[in-house]
Design a protein around this motif. Structure first.
Motif, PDB file in Angstrom:
ATOM      1  N   THR A 123      -1.211 -10.760  -1.271  1.00  0.00           N
ATOM      2  CA  THR A 123      -2.429 -10.300  -2.358  1.00  0.00           C
ATOM      3  C   THR A 123      -2.445  -9.106  -2.434  1.00  0.00           C
ATOM      4  N   SER A 124      -3.186  -8.543  -3.388  1.00  0.00           N
ATOM      5  CA  SER A 124      -4.030  -6.937  -3.365  1.00  0.00           C
ATOM      6  C   SER A 124      -4.937  -6.934  -2.421  1.00  0.00           C
ATOM      7  N   ALA A 125      -5.694  -8.032  -2.246  1.00  0.00           N
ATOM      8  CA  ALA A 125      -6.804  -8.028  -1.333  1.00  0.00           C
ATOM      9  C   ALA A 125      -6.376  -7.896  -0.019  1.00  0.00           C
ATOM     10  N   GLU A 126      -5.232  -8.564   0.406  1.00  0.00           N
ATOM     11  CA  GLU A 126      -4.842  -8.176   1.775  1.00  0.00           C
ATOM     12  C   GLU A 126      -4.496  -6.796   2.005  1.00  0.00           C
ATOM     13  N   ALA A 127      -3.758  -6.284   1.131  1.00  0.00           N
ATOM     14  CA  ALA A 127      -3.242  -4.979   0.937  1.00  0.00           C
ATOM     15  C   ALA A 127      -4.525  -3.820   1.125  1.00  0.00           C
ATOM     16  N   LYS A 128      -5.651  -4.369   0.438  1.00  0.00           N
ATOM     17  CA  LYS A 128      -6.722  -3.592   0.367  1.00  0.00           C
ATOM     18  C   LYS A 128      -7.367  -3.484   1.670  1.00  0.00           C
ATOM     19  N   ALA A 129      -7.586  -4.659   2.418  1.00  0.00           N
ATOM     20  CA  ALA A 129      -8.293  -4.971   3.755  1.00  0.00           C
ATOM     21  C   ALA A 129      -7.313  -4.141   4.891  1.00  0.00           C
ATOM     22  N   ALA A 130      -6.072  -4.093   4.751  1.00  0.00           N
ATOM     23  CA  ALA A 130      -5.097  -3.490   5.854  1.00  0.00           C
ATOM     24  C   ALA A 130      -5.243  -1.969   5.789  1.00  0.00           C
ATOM     25  N   TYR A 131      -5.120  -1.266   4.715  1.00  0.00           N
ATOM     26  CA  TYR A 131      -4.880   0.328   4.308  1.00  0.00           C
ATOM     27  C   TYR A 131      -5.753   1.094   5.122  1.00  0.00           C
ATOM     28  N   PRO A 132      -7.136   0.827   5.222  1.00  0.00           N
ATOM     29  CA  PRO A 132      -7.857   1.443   6.274  1.00  0.00           C
ATOM     30  C   PRO A 132      -7.309   2.010   7.646  1.00  0.00           C
TER      31      PRO A 132
ATOM     32  N   ALA B 237       0.860  -1.233   0.082  1.00  0.00           N
ATOM     33  CA  ALA B 237      -0.016   0.029   0.094  1.00  0.00           C
ATOM     34  C   ALA B 237       0.925   1.033   0.039  1.00  0.00           C
ATOM     35  N   GLU B 238       0.850   2.044  -1.200  1.00  0.00           N
ATOM     36  CA  GLU B 238       1.602   3.269  -1.327  1.00  0.00           C
ATOM     37  C   GLU B 238       0.738   4.442  -0.810  1.00  0.00           C
ATOM     38  N   ILE B 239       0.824   5.104   0.531  1.00  0.00           N
ATOM     39  CA  ILE B 239       0.115   6.095   0.775  1.00  0.00           C
ATOM     40  C   ILE B 239       0.927   7.378   0.714  1.00  0.00           C
ATOM     41  N   THR B 240       0.359   8.375   0.032  1.00  0.00           N
ATOM     42  CA  THR B 240       0.891   9.677  -0.225  1.00  0.00           C
ATOM     43  C   THR B 240      -0.172  10.504   0.821  1.00  0.00           C
ATOM     44  N   THR B 241       0.866  11.779   1.376  1.00  0.00           N
ATOM     45  CA  THR B 241      -0.062  12.652   1.998  1.00  0.00           C
ATOM     46  C   THR B 241       0.528  14.061   1.483  1.00  0.00           C
TER      47      THR B 241
ATOM     48  N   VAL C 289      -4.255   6.734  -1.662  1.00  0.00           N
ATOM     49  CA  VAL C 289      -3.629   5.283  -1.402  1.00  0.00           C
ATOM     50  C   VAL C 289      -3.673   4.655  -2.914  1.00  0.00           C
ATOM     51  N   VAL C 290      -2.327   4.044  -3.103  1.00  0.00           N
ATOM     52  CA  VAL C 290      -2.292   3.079  -4.322  1.00  0.00           C
ATOM     53  C   VAL C 290      -1.965   1.824  -4.070  1.00  0.00           C
ATOM     54  N   ILE C 291      -2.650   0.789  -4.323  1.00  0.00           N
ATOM     55  CA  ILE C 291      -2.224  -0.677  -3.915  1.00  0.00           C
ATOM     56  C   ILE C 291      -1.360  -1.065  -5.358  1.00  0.00           C
ATOM     57  N   LYS C 292       0.164  -1.604  -5.090  1.00  0.00           N
ATOM     58  CA  LYS C 292       0.738  -2.094  -6.202  1.00  0.00           C
ATOM     59  C   LYS C 292       1.944  -2.857  -5.832  1.00  0.00           C
ATOM     60  N   ARG C 293       2.208  -3.629  -6.933  1.00  0.00           N
ATOM     61  CA  ARG C 293       3.432  -4.463  -6.621  1.00  0.00           C
ATOM     62  C   ARG C 293       4.667  -3.790  -6.878  1.00  0.00           C
ATOM     63  N   CYS C 294       5.572  -3.647  -5.723  1.00  0.00           N
ATOM     64  CA  CYS C 294       7.013  -3.282  -5.928  1.00  0.00           C
ATOM     65  C   CYS C 294       7.726  -3.660  -4.744  1.00  0.00           C
ATOM     66  N   LYS C 295       9.021  -2.994  -4.561  1.00  0.00           N
ATOM     67  CA  LYS C 295      10.305  -3.294  -3.980  1.00  0.00           C
ATOM     68  C   LYS C 295      10.675  -2.108  -3.195  1.00  0.00           C
ATOM     69  N   PRO C 296      10.072  -1.581  -2.351  1.00  0.00           N
ATOM     70  CA  PRO C 296      10.261  -0.059  -1.853  1.00  0.00           C
ATOM     71  C   PRO C 296      11.594  -0.332  -1.296  1.00  0.00           C
ATOM     72  N   ASP C 297      12.871   0.504  -1.389  1.00  0.00           N
ATOM     73  CA  ASP C 297      13.884   0.400  -0.557  1.00  0.00           C
ATOM     74  C   ASP C 297      13.773   1.204   0.707  1.00  0.00           C
ATOM     75  N   ILE C 298      13.040   2.222   0.550  1.00  0.00           N
ATOM     76  CA  ILE C 298      12.640   3.490   1.745  1.00  0.00           C
ATOM     77  C   ILE C 298      11.182   3.015   2.122  1.00  0.00           C
ATOM     78  N   LEU C 299      10.811   2.996   3.340  1.00  0.00           N
ATOM     79  CA  LEU C 299       9.302   2.855   3.442  1.00  0.00           C
ATOM     80  C   LEU C 299       8.623   4.312   3.743  1.00  0.00           C
ATOM     81  N   THR C 300       9.621   5.359   4.212  1.00  0.00           N
ATOM     82  CA  THR C 300       8.896   6.599   4.519  1.00  0.00           C
ATOM     83  C   THR C 300       9.826   7.577   3.964  1.00  0.00           C
ATOM     84  N   MET C 301       9.144   8.290   3.051  1.00  0.00           N
ATOM     85  CA  MET C 301      10.025   9.382   2.206  1.00  0.00           C
ATOM     86  C   MET C 301       9.244  10.797   2.606  1.00  0.00           C
TER      87      MET C 301
END
Length: 87
Positions: A42-51, A24-28, A67-79
């Protein structure tokens, strides 16, 4: 030969994406930050968790949440932008 190499690189990239976990990529907008929450199988797990993550960010006063649910490999978790304060 060049076309073969390009095709090979595209295929490798596609296969790597299939092996990536869901996040779950969350931008503020305020503070101007990008957060990654995961990994999920799964994307369903991510969708269930992000609220829950949204609720936490709201309680901290974050605004303009996207919020964007996507497949990725983030190196940094908070930017965050330089100079932004995180509570």
């Amino acid at each position: 030969m060049k076309l073969l190499n390009i095709s090979k690189q595209i295929l490798i990239g596609f296969m790597q994406d299939l092996n990536s976990a869901w996040w779950a990529e969350i931008t503020t907008n305020k503070p101007r930050c990008v957060y990654y929450f995961g990994p999920f199988q799964t994307s369903a797990e991510a969708k269930a968790a992000y609220p829950g993550y949204i609720e936490d960010l709201n309680s901290e006063g974050a605004q303009g949440i996207i919020v964007v649910i996507k497949r990725c490999k983030p190196d940094i978790l908070t930017m965050c932008e330089e100079g932004q304060l995180i509570k």
